[in-house]
Design a protein around this motif. Structure first.
Motif, PDB file in Angstrom:
ATOM      1  N   VAL A 197       0.848  -1.189   0.000  1.00 45.33           N
ATOM      2  CA  VAL A 197       0.000   0.000   0.000  1.00 45.33           C
ATOM      3  C   VAL A 197       0.885   1.240   0.000  1.00 45.33           C
ATOM      4  CG1 VAL A 197      -1.780   1.265   1.286  1.00 45.33           C
ATOM      5  CG2 VAL A 197      -1.803  -1.253   1.261  1.00 45.33           C
ATOM      6  N   PRO A 198       0.686   2.124  -0.977  1.00 46.25           N
ATOM      7  CA  PRO A 198       1.507   3.340  -1.007  1.00 46.25           C
ATOM      8  C   PRO A 198       1.125   4.291   0.124  1.00 46.25           C
ATOM      9  CG  PRO A 198      -0.114   3.381  -2.776  1.00 46.25           C
ATOM     10  CD  PRO A 198      -0.249   2.052  -2.095  1.00 46.25           C
ATOM     11  N   GLY A 199       2.041   5.171   0.453  1.00 50.33           N
ATOM     12  CA  GLY A 199       1.765   6.190   1.458  1.00 50.33           C
ATOM     13  C   GLY A 199       0.616   7.083   1.008  1.00 50.33           C
ATOM     14  N   HIS A 200      -0.194   7.492   1.947  1.00 49.44           N
ATOM     15  CA  HIS A 200      -1.302   8.399   1.650  1.00 49.44           C
ATOM     16  C   HIS A 200      -1.706   9.110   2.925  1.00 49.44           C
ATOM     17  CE1 HIS A 200      -3.134   4.576   2.841  1.00 49.44           C
ATOM     18  NE2 HIS A 200      -4.183   5.263   3.247  1.00 49.44           N
ATOM     19  N   GLY A 201      -2.398  10.191   2.765  1.00 46.19           N
ATOM     20  CA  GLY A 201      -2.866  10.936   3.924  1.00 46.19           C
ATOM     21  C   GLY A 201      -3.292  12.326   3.531  1.00 46.19           C
ATOM     22  N   ALA A 202      -3.935  12.975   4.461  1.00 48.08           N
ATOM     23  CA  ALA A 202      -4.391  14.347   4.256  1.00 48.08           C
ATOM     24  C   ALA A 202      -4.312  15.062   5.593  1.00 48.08           C
ATOM     25  CB  ALA A 202      -5.828  14.358   3.733  1.00 48.08           C
ATOM     26  N   HIS A 203      -4.234  16.351   5.531  1.00 47.08           N
ATOM     27  CA  HIS A 203      -4.235  17.163   6.742  1.00 47.08           C
ATOM     28  C   HIS A 203      -5.353  18.183   6.605  1.00 47.08           C
ATOM     29  CE1 HIS A 203      -0.523  15.486   8.322  1.00 47.08           C
ATOM     30  NE2 HIS A 203      -0.110  15.450   7.068  1.00 47.08           N
ATOM     31  N   GLY A 204      -5.983  18.447   7.703  1.00 51.96           N
ATOM     32  CA  GLY A 204      -7.114  19.365   7.694  1.00 51.96           C
ATOM     33  C   GLY A 204      -8.409  18.585   7.655  1.00 51.96           C
ATOM     34  N   PRO A 205      -9.510  19.268   7.917  1.00 49.03           N
ATOM     35  CA  PRO A 205     -10.793  18.585   8.004  1.00 49.03           C
ATOM     36  C   PRO A 205     -11.278  18.025   6.667  1.00 49.03           C
ATOM     37  CG  PRO A 205     -10.987  20.892   8.699  1.00 49.03           C
ATOM     38  CD  PRO A 205      -9.591  20.670   8.241  1.00 49.03           C
ATOM     39  N   GLY A 206     -11.832  16.834   6.746  1.00 47.59           N
ATOM     40  CA  GLY A 206     -12.480  16.203   5.604  1.00 47.59           C
ATOM     41  C   GLY A 206     -13.986  16.200   5.821  1.00 47.59           C
ATOM     42  N   HIS A 207     -14.685  15.441   4.994  1.00 45.27           N
ATOM     43  CA  HIS A 207     -16.145  15.375   5.080  1.00 45.27           C
ATOM     44  C   HIS A 207     -16.610  13.955   4.804  1.00 45.27           C
ATOM     45  CE1 HIS A 207     -20.358  16.439   4.672  1.00 45.27           C
ATOM     46  NE2 HIS A 207     -20.382  15.827   3.500  1.00 45.27           N
TER      47      HIS A 207
END
Length: 143
Positions: free
Chosen positions: A77-87
């Motif tokens: 699985v490749p690296g992934h991510g997000a910062h800040g609010p999602g929905h």
């Protein structure tokens, strides 16, 4: 492989999983498991918690860990991510939305918005402990 649009497969028919990112997995586990009552599918300490939402899996990740890809060749699985609010939006009928509204208020979860869309469908909005925007809406919103 060509990108000829005449040979494109049919559009995907369903969402299998969706992800939100949090900085405190313990707070997320309490919120999603206890307040919302979602069934836990998997949990890896300090990394993620996965919940069943009907036929979809809601992935709750710590982005500081998932930004690094897997070093397991069996699960690349490749690296992934997000910062800040999602929905994320949950589906419910009108009576269920009223019950959720009352439950969330009793649990001291502020309702940010409660309204009817132009087609009459109702939505309520609130936030998880990480600040992600959550919605419970009537499915007819998209009809």
């Amino acid at each position: 492989m060509t990108s000829d649009p005449l040979h494109r497969p049919r559009a995907p028919s369903a969402a299998l999983e969706a992800a939100l990112y949090v900085d405190d997995l313990a707070a997320a586990e309490h919120f999603y498991g206890t307040i919302l009552g979602l069934e836990t599918v998997a949990r890896v300490a300090e990394r993620h918690i996965f919940y069943r939402v009907g036929n979809t899996i809601l992935l709750i990740f710590d982005p500081t860990v998932t930004i690094i890809g897997s070093d397991n060749p069996q699960l690349p699985v490749p690296g992934h991510g997000a910062h800040g609010p999602g929905h994320f939006c949950f589906a419910a009928d009108a009576a269920e939305i009223t019950a959720w509204h009352d439950w969330l208020i009793a649990a001291r979860i502020p309702i940010e918005a409660d309204f009817h869309w132009p087609n009459g469908a109702r939505s309520i909005y609130f936030r998880d402990p990480a600040g992600n925007s959550l919605e419970i809406a009537e499915p007819r919103l998209w009809e």
